[in-house]
Each structure stands twice: as C-alpha cells, then as structure tokens.
Design an enzyme around this catalytic site. Structure first.
Site, PDB file in Angstrom:
ATOM      1  N   THR A 117       0.666  -1.191  -0.026  1.00  0.00           N
ATOM      2  CA  THR A 117      -0.118   0.044  -0.120  1.00  0.00           C
ATOM      3  C   THR A 117       0.850   1.411   0.068  1.00  0.00           C
ATOM      4  OG1 THR A 117      -1.382   1.206   1.401  1.00  0.00           O
ATOM      5  CG2 THR A 117      -0.119  -0.346   2.702  1.00  0.00           C
ATOM      6  N   TYR A 141      -2.026  -0.097  10.333  1.00  0.00           N
ATOM      7  CA  TYR A 141      -2.115  -0.539   8.889  1.00  0.00           C
ATOM      8  C   TYR A 141      -0.868  -0.692   8.043  1.00  0.00           C
ATOM      9  CZ  TYR A 141      -3.690  -1.038   4.100  1.00  0.00           C
ATOM     10  OH  TYR A 141      -3.789  -1.535   2.960  1.00  0.00           O
TER      11      TYR A 141
END
Ligand code: UDP
Length: 331
Positions: A117, A141
């Site tokens: 990501t 995350y």
C-alpha cells in the site's frame, strides 16, 4: 500450474481471479469469507473457505493443485480500525503473512505477489512519490504491510522464493463487464461513498476538509482502476515466471484528482446533483498522495488501459446499480 489467490472473494481479489481466468490460468481461492462474498468468486475458480495461517490446509492446497504462485490479498484494510486495534492488525496482516510465507517456502512455491500500500510512505506531498522515498507509515495498517514487505525481502534472500510487492494507491472502479465490484457494506472510500449518495443509498456525503495546501483546498489522491491493478499483478506473475528478480513497485497513474474533482465526475456520470456538504478534516488524512509509477511501467511492461477518472467513476456507478439489484433480490 495453478495460482493461489488469498482473499479472492474480496474487492481486489475477485477482480484478480477474473483477470487470471480470462488469461487462461487455473485458479484456487482461499478466503475466510469474513468480509468477502462467495458469489464474488468466479465459478470457474475453486473456492476453499479457510485461513491463510492454517499451515496444513494451505500446504494441502499447494500440493493438490500444483500451485506455483501465491497472490496474497487477504488482510484487514481499514486504517482507523487499525489505530483502534493495532494488535489485531499485526496479527491478521503481519503474523498471518509470516506463516503464509513460511508455508510457501516449506512447500517450494517459487513466486509470491503481495498487496502492499501507499500507506507505507505516510504523508507524501504533491510530488509523485517514488519507491525509494522515505518509508514512514502513520498507522498500524501501513506498518503491518511494510513489515510484511520486509519479511518477504529477507525470506527471498535466504530461500528459493522471489516476490513482487505492489504498493497500491487509491483503488476504485469495478470490472467493466459488471462481474464484480466493491461490495463491502459501510465502505468509506470516496468514489464508493459518492456513488452511494448519488443513488440515494446515503442522504448526503461530506467533503473532509477544504483548507489543504492543494489547488482547490481538498485532498488529492491517485485513483487507479481496479482492472488496471489486476493487470499489473498478472504482468508481475509473468515476469516472476520468466525469472525476474524480486521487485517492489508503486501502482498508480502518477497524477492526482481532488475530492471536488471526483465528486464532479460522479455528478457527470449520474447526470444529476446530490447533497454534498463541506465537513471538517478527517484525522490522519494527508493533503496529497500521488504515485510515481515509472518502475511498474518499465519493469512490468504495464500500460494502464483505464487511466481516466470518468471511466473509473462510470464503472463504479454501474456496479453500485448492479449491487442494488443484487441486494433487493436477496432481501
Ligand atoms: N473523502 C471525503 N469524503 C468521504 C470519503 C473520503 O472527503 O466521504 C476524502 C478523504 O478525506 C481523502 C479522499 O477522499 O482525502 C480519499 O479518501 P479514501 O477514504 O477514499 O481513501 P484514502 O486516501 O483515505 O485511503
């Protein structure tokens, strides 16, 4: 040879499965169905319901299907949730990925593709960000994904496995053939939220902040069509099978759109206005996050086919309409 797609019942994973089947690959999906949907898995793929950290199960899948590549999407993806439950995120994203890599190594699977990501960079600024930029995740995350990248890097140095980690920017849109799309209830992503509002599934939506240092004061993001992202994975698979070295590459289009530009595009696609209200900044949002995607284009030979905001929004809106029909049939 078979490709194992973990999280293949989820948003990006279900597009990947269609992309592979369309290219003539044999596919097995492993998904817990905690957030994914059985109906989202293409019928030509074999679905196994289970956990990526179940060593015996994954080992059996690999042996029974002669798996030569794992594409690993399964994981938790909600940034604020990761702030509230960091240990849950490290367990689900980092620890389980470690176990899956270990199983892949033990079973001799030579190729591993990992969904990473842009959150590994933290706030990036208006300039497109390159892979060698400073890595400063601002949430559990982002860190859970970065740690997985590092485990892959070290495993690839020590063992007979090569990997590609693709760092996704803002993935949006849906399969142009209407076979799958973003179906998570309560999704928070801008294009999905705007399409839901246009279709009356929400009474109004908010723009989170209009005082950012960007041309129109709203945040800028690099929105990439989910089909182009799936194509990048297929090319990464081809490259690894041809002997390509391990690689970490951004997946975005290298230009950003503001929140207001996105909402305008949804208005154009829908043909009518809907209720959009100016709200406060959402905690943790960076002003701009835009990819430099030269590496993916060069190394993967990736040429995006849907680099057009209106195209992305049209496909997202079309899927939102299909979803309305699906849900009304089911209830
Ligand atoms: N955003 C917004 N209203 C919404 C949802 C998102 O203004 O209802 C903004 C958000 O503040 C961010 C951008 O849209 O600047 C993209 O947000 P999204 O959640 O889609 O992706 P993120 O970049 O946070 O991963």
């Amino acid at each position: 040879m078979t490709v194992l797609v973990t999280g293949g019942a989820g948003y990006i994973g279900s597009h990947m499965v269609w992309e592979l089947l369309d290219a003539g690959e044999s596919v097995v999906v492993l998904d817990r169905l905690s957030t994914g949907f059985e109906w989202a898995v293409a019928p030509e793929a074999k679905l196994v319901v289970g956990d990526v950290a179940d060593r015996d199960l994954v080992g059996r899948i690999i042996r029974d299907n002669k798996v030569d590549a794992i594409i690993h999407f399964a994981g938790s993806i909600v940034v604020p949730e990761s702030v509230a439950d960091p240990l849950g995120y490290y367990e689900n994203n980092t620890c389980k990925t470690r176990t899956l890599i270990e199983t892949a190594v033990r079973e001799g699977v030579p190729h591993f593709i990992f969904s990473s990501t842009a959150a590994v960079y933290g706030g990036a600024g208006l300039e497109p960000v390159r892979e060698d930029a400073r890595l400063a995740p601002e949430s559990p995350y982002g860190l859970s994904k970065l740690m997985s990248e590092w485990m892959l890097r070290d495993a690839a140095l020590a063992h007979d496995i090569r990997y590609t980690a693709l760092r996704y920017f803002n993935v949006a849109g849906a399969d142009p053939k209407g076979r799958t799309g973003q179906s998570t209830p309560g999704a928070t992503h801008l294009i999905k939220v705007a399409c839901e509002t246009a279709l009356g599934k929400r009474p109004f939506m908010q723009v989170f902040g209009k005082d950012y240092p960007t041309p129109d004061g709203t945040c800028m993001r690099d929105y990439i069509h989910v089909s182009d992202l799936a194509a990048a994975h297929r090319l990464a698979l081809q490259r690894l099978r041809a002997g390509g070295e391990s690689l970490v590459a951004n997946c975005g289009y290298s230009h950003g759109y503001s929140v207001l530009e996105v909402i305008d595009s949804v208005r154009r696609a829908f043909g009518h206005d809907f209720d959009v209200r100016m709200g406060d900044r959402r905690p943790g949002d960076a002003a701009a996050v835009v990819a430099n995607s030269e590496l993916a284009r060069k190394e993967l030979g990736w040429t995006p086919q849907r680099d057009d905001l209106d195209l992305i929004v049209n496909d997202a809106l079309a899927w939102e309409r299909i979803l309305t029909t699906k849900n009304s049939v089911r209830t």
